[in-house]
Design a protein around this motif. Structure first.
Motif, mmCIF file in Angstrom:
data_model
loop_
_atom_site.group_PDB
_atom_site.id
_atom_site.type_symbol
_atom_site.label_atom_id
_atom_site.label_comp_id
_atom_site.label_asym_id
_atom_site.label_seq_id
_atom_site.Cartn_x
_atom_site.Cartn_y
_atom_site.Cartn_z
ATOM 1 N N ILE A 178 -29.240 18.909 -4.484
ATOM 2 C CA ILE A 178 -27.992 18.879 -4.731
ATOM 3 C C ILE A 178 -27.590 19.313 -6.100
ATOM 4 N N SER A 179 -28.133 19.151 -7.065
ATOM 5 C CA SER A 179 -27.956 19.456 -8.343
ATOM 6 C C SER A 179 -28.075 21.003 -8.634
ATOM 7 N N PHE A 180 -29.164 21.718 -7.780
ATOM 8 C CA PHE A 180 -29.276 23.156 -7.741
ATOM 9 C C PHE A 180 -28.078 23.743 -6.869
ATOM 10 N N LEU A 181 -27.729 23.248 -5.837
ATOM 11 C CA LEU A 181 -26.426 23.621 -5.057
ATOM 12 C C LEU A 181 -25.368 23.591 -5.812
ATOM 13 N N PHE A 182 -25.268 22.483 -6.654
ATOM 14 C CA PHE A 182 -23.930 22.416 -7.425
ATOM 15 C C PHE A 182 -23.954 23.555 -8.546
ATOM 16 N N GLY A 183 -24.993 23.651 -9.133
ATOM 17 C CA GLY A 183 -25.023 24.897 -10.071
ATOM 18 C C GLY A 183 -24.564 26.274 -9.490
#
Length: 117
Positions: A77-82
């Protein structure tokens, strides 16, 4: 250790994807800076697929999560948000460039019309 089907298929697809990206560089269709994130992601996903328990347990321990599944979900989720933030920034820059080009083109056409009359 039992080898599961995804432990064969995911690295195979990752290897094919990496070769495809390298072929795009070789045939001058793209540059290295455009494809390195995809190659890195394919490599990391392949490593996780080959050693799922070791890598996810290490990730959970490193990030201090109780469950390795929660750690994976959090990281993804962090990578997708970035990625969304980066893509939005690229979109805004593209919009500014298109607006600037449209203004310049309309001024050029207007000057050309004035000279012709």
């Amino acid at each position: 250790m039992n080898i599961r089907t995804f432990q064969i298929l995911v690295p195979l697809f990752g290897f094919i994807f990496i070769l495809w990206q390298l072929w795009k560089i070789y045939s001058f269709k793209t540059k290295w800076k455009a494809i390195w994130p995809g190659i890195l992601a394919a490599f990391l996903i392949s490593i996780i697929a080959i050693f799922p328990d070791v890598t996810t347990n290490w990730l959970a321990k490193t990030l201090d999560f109780k469950s390795n599944v929660n750690a994976i979900i959090f990281v993804l989720i962090s990578f997708l948000f970035g990625a969304v933030i980066i893509l939005y920034d690229l979109y805004k820059r593209q919009q500014k460039t298109i607006t600037k080009l449209t203004i310049e083109l309309s001024l050029f056409v207007a000057d050309k019309d004035e000279v012709g009359s």
